[in-house]
Design a protein around this motif. Structure first.
Motif, PDB file in Angstrom:
ATOM      1  N   ASP A   5       0.757  -1.377   0.193  1.00  0.00           N
ATOM      2  CA  ASP A   5       0.045  -0.009  -0.023  1.00  0.00           C
ATOM      3  C   ASP A   5       0.961   1.116  -0.195  1.00  0.00           C
ATOM      4  O   ASP A   5       0.366   2.373  -0.602  1.00  0.00           O
ATOM      5  CB  ASP A   5      -0.879   0.022   1.032  1.00  0.00           C
ATOM      6  CG  ASP A   5      -1.921  -1.066   1.354  1.00  0.00           C
ATOM      7  OD1 ASP A   5      -2.198  -1.639  -0.026  1.00  0.00           O
ATOM      8  OD2 ASP A   5      -2.588  -1.528   2.321  1.00  0.00           O
ATOM      9  N   ALA A   6       1.942   1.143   0.650  1.00  0.00           N
ATOM     10  CA  ALA A   6       2.923   2.453   0.746  1.00  0.00           C
ATOM     11  C   ALA A   6       3.333   2.817  -0.560  1.00  0.00           C
ATOM     12  O   ALA A   6       3.705   3.893  -0.908  1.00  0.00           O
ATOM     13  CB  ALA A   6       4.173   1.967   1.888  1.00  0.00           C
ATOM     14  N   LEU A   7       4.053   1.615  -1.246  1.00  0.00           N
ATOM     15  CA  LEU A   7       4.354   1.863  -2.729  1.00  0.00           C
ATOM     16  C   LEU A   7       3.352   2.297  -3.618  1.00  0.00           C
ATOM     17  O   LEU A   7       3.777   3.332  -4.519  1.00  0.00           O
ATOM     18  CB  LEU A   7       4.962   0.419  -3.282  1.00  0.00           C
ATOM     19  CG  LEU A   7       6.054  -0.112  -2.694  1.00  0.00           C
ATOM     20  CD1 LEU A   7       6.717  -1.407  -3.248  1.00  0.00           C
ATOM     21  CD2 LEU A   7       7.435   1.079  -2.646  1.00  0.00           C
ATOM     22  N   VAL A   8       2.145   1.821  -3.510  1.00  0.00           N
ATOM     23  CA  VAL A   8       1.096   2.355  -4.682  1.00  0.00           C
ATOM     24  C   VAL A   8       0.762   3.827  -4.077  1.00  0.00           C
ATOM     25  O   VAL A   8       0.639   4.535  -5.066  1.00  0.00           O
ATOM     26  CB  VAL A   8      -0.143   1.294  -4.416  1.00  0.00           C
ATOM     27  CG1 VAL A   8      -1.301   1.916  -5.172  1.00  0.00           C
ATOM     28  CG2 VAL A   8       0.268  -0.077  -4.875  1.00  0.00           C
ATOM     29  N   ALA A   9       0.768   4.079  -2.794  1.00  0.00           N
ATOM     30  CA  ALA A   9       0.134   5.347  -2.418  1.00  0.00           C
ATOM     31  C   ALA A   9       1.313   6.342  -2.880  1.00  0.00           C
ATOM     32  O   ALA A   9       1.131   7.655  -3.194  1.00  0.00           O
ATOM     33  CB  ALA A   9       0.116   5.504  -1.029  1.00  0.00           C
ATOM     34  N   LEU A  12       4.939   4.404  -6.615  1.00  0.00           N
ATOM     35  CA  LEU A  12       6.326   3.980  -7.186  1.00  0.00           C
ATOM     36  C   LEU A  12       6.043   2.361  -7.519  1.00  0.00           C
ATOM     37  O   LEU A  12       5.011   1.758  -7.220  1.00  0.00           O
ATOM     38  CB  LEU A  12       7.312   3.672  -5.827  1.00  0.00           C
ATOM     39  CG  LEU A  12       7.877   5.093  -5.060  1.00  0.00           C
ATOM     40  CD1 LEU A  12       8.483   4.966  -3.771  1.00  0.00           C
ATOM     41  CD2 LEU A  12       8.583   5.764  -6.202  1.00  0.00           C
ATOM     42  N   ARG A  13       7.057   2.036  -8.109  1.00  0.00           N
ATOM     43  CA  ARG A  13       6.992   0.690  -8.671  1.00  0.00           C
ATOM     44  C   ARG A  13       6.811  -0.464  -7.611  1.00  0.00           C
ATOM     45  O   ARG A  13       7.799  -0.362  -6.825  1.00  0.00           O
ATOM     46  CB  ARG A  13       7.919   0.224  -9.809  1.00  0.00           C
ATOM     47  CG  ARG A  13       8.125  -0.689 -10.552  1.00  0.00           C
ATOM     48  CD  ARG A  13       8.898  -1.030 -11.639  1.00  0.00           C
ATOM     49  NE  ARG A  13      10.507  -0.474 -11.173  1.00  0.00           N
ATOM     50  CZ  ARG A  13      11.231  -1.430 -10.551  1.00  0.00           C
ATOM     51  NH1 ARG A  13      10.981  -2.772 -10.475  1.00  0.00           N
ATOM     52  NH2 ARG A  13      12.439  -0.977 -10.351  1.00  0.00           N
ATOM     53  N   THR A  14       6.071  -1.445  -7.721  1.00  0.00           N
ATOM     54  CA  THR A  14       5.962  -2.327  -6.829  1.00  0.00           C
ATOM     55  C   THR A  14       6.883  -3.524  -7.111  1.00  0.00           C
ATOM     56  O   THR A  14       6.371  -4.437  -7.962  1.00  0.00           O
ATOM     57  CB  THR A  14       4.609  -2.665  -6.235  1.00  0.00           C
ATOM     58  OG1 THR A  14       4.050  -3.174  -7.632  1.00  0.00           O
ATOM     59  CG2 THR A  14       3.866  -1.702  -5.818  1.00  0.00           C
ATOM     60  N   VAL A  59      16.771   2.083  -1.351  1.00  0.00           N
ATOM     61  CA  VAL A  59      16.427   2.935  -0.120  1.00  0.00           C
ATOM     62  C   VAL A  59      16.315   4.459  -0.579  1.00  0.00           C
ATOM     63  O   VAL A  59      15.465   5.059  -0.171  1.00  0.00           O
ATOM     64  CB  VAL A  59      17.365   2.648   0.847  1.00  0.00           C
ATOM     65  CG1 VAL A  59      17.317   3.554   1.916  1.00  0.00           C
ATOM     66  CG2 VAL A  59      17.215   1.285   1.513  1.00  0.00           C
ATOM     67  N   ASN A  60      17.267   4.742  -1.480  1.00  0.00           N
ATOM     68  CA  ASN A  60      17.007   6.278  -1.853  1.00  0.00           C
ATOM     69  C   ASN A  60      15.914   6.552  -2.616  1.00  0.00           C
ATOM     70  O   ASN A  60      15.345   7.597  -2.595  1.00  0.00           O
ATOM     71  CB  ASN A  60      18.445   6.730  -2.545  1.00  0.00           C
ATOM     72  CG  ASN A  60      19.489   6.913  -1.491  1.00  0.00           C
ATOM     73  OD1 ASN A  60      19.358   7.501  -0.551  1.00  0.00           O
ATOM     74  ND2 ASN A  60      20.748   6.580  -2.042  1.00  0.00           N
ATOM     75  N   ALA A  61      15.416   5.820  -3.414  1.00  0.00           N
ATOM     76  CA  ALA A  61      14.281   5.828  -4.452  1.00  0.00           C
ATOM     77  C   ALA A  61      12.831   5.898  -3.423  1.00  0.00           C
ATOM     78  O   ALA A  61      12.234   6.873  -3.657  1.00  0.00           O
ATOM     79  CB  ALA A  61      14.109   4.928  -5.319  1.00  0.00           C
ATOM     80  N   LEU A  62      13.015   5.015  -2.304  1.00  0.00           N
ATOM     81  CA  LEU A  62      12.042   4.986  -1.358  1.00  0.00           C
ATOM     82  C   LEU A  62      11.929   6.390  -0.513  1.00  0.00           C
ATOM     83  O   LEU A  62      10.810   6.813  -0.231  1.00  0.00           O
ATOM     84  CB  LEU A  62      12.241   3.647  -0.336  1.00  0.00           C
ATOM     85  CG  LEU A  62      11.761   2.371  -1.176  1.00  0.00           C
ATOM     86  CD1 LEU A  62      12.257   1.239  -0.220  1.00  0.00           C
ATOM     87  CD2 LEU A  62      10.340   2.176  -1.492  1.00  0.00           C
TER      88      LEU A  62
END
Length: 161
Positions: A5-9, A12-14, A59-62
């Motif tokens: 859910d965090a990636l979708v919100a 970002l690519r999952t 990690v930097n992308a996140l």
């Protein structure tokens, strides 16, 4: 919120790797992790090696995507934690033990917004890092002296009240 859910919100690519990285944070959402600690957790739970360069990129992308909060320690190490909701206004970082405390004072948010707007900047949602010595380490300082600086509070339109 789940890692997926965090990636979708965040838009970002999952990928499987990103989900596994976020699962490390989901196990201890209030803890700050250095990239090397994340790698150790991934190896412990997957029993296989992890490329540190790939991990740093992910990690930097996140972090850029607003999923992780970053804090740079005095040692130069950057640590990250799961960002669930709005970031705090300020991170207080002990330069002796590395302890991190978060403060989310609405008056501080307003003050920071006014301060940067007054010089033509726009404040990002990322917090301000403030380095000092925490209450637990202060008595351990050599000589035990406590010095405090008095900072004048400005009046007028740049006031933080």
């Amino acid at each position: 919120m789940t890692p997926f859910d965090a990636l979708v919100a965040a838009g970002l690519r999952t990928s499987v790797f990103r989900l596994r990285v976020l699962e490390v944070f989901a196990r201890e959402p209030a803890r700050y992790f250095a990239v090397e600690q994340i790698a150790a957790e991934l190896v412990a739970h997957q029993a296989r090696q992890v490329s540190l360069s790939t991990l740093y990129r992910q990690v930097n992308a996140l972090h850029r995507g607003g999923v992780l909060l970053a804090c740079r320690l005095v040692s130069g190490t950057t640590v990250f934690r799961w960002l669930d909701g709005a970031p705090p206004a300020m991170l207080l970082v002990c330069r002796r033990c590395g302890r991190i405390e978060e403060t989310d004072d609405p008056a501080l948010h307003r003050c920071l917004t006014r301060l940067v707007a007054g010089i033509g900047w726009r404040r990002s949602l990322l917090p301000l890092d403030c380095h000092g010595v925490c209450a637990r380490c202060r008595p351990l300082l050599q000589g035990g002296r406590r010095r405090t600086a008095k900072v004048p509070v400005p009046d007028g339109e740049n006031s933080c009240r």
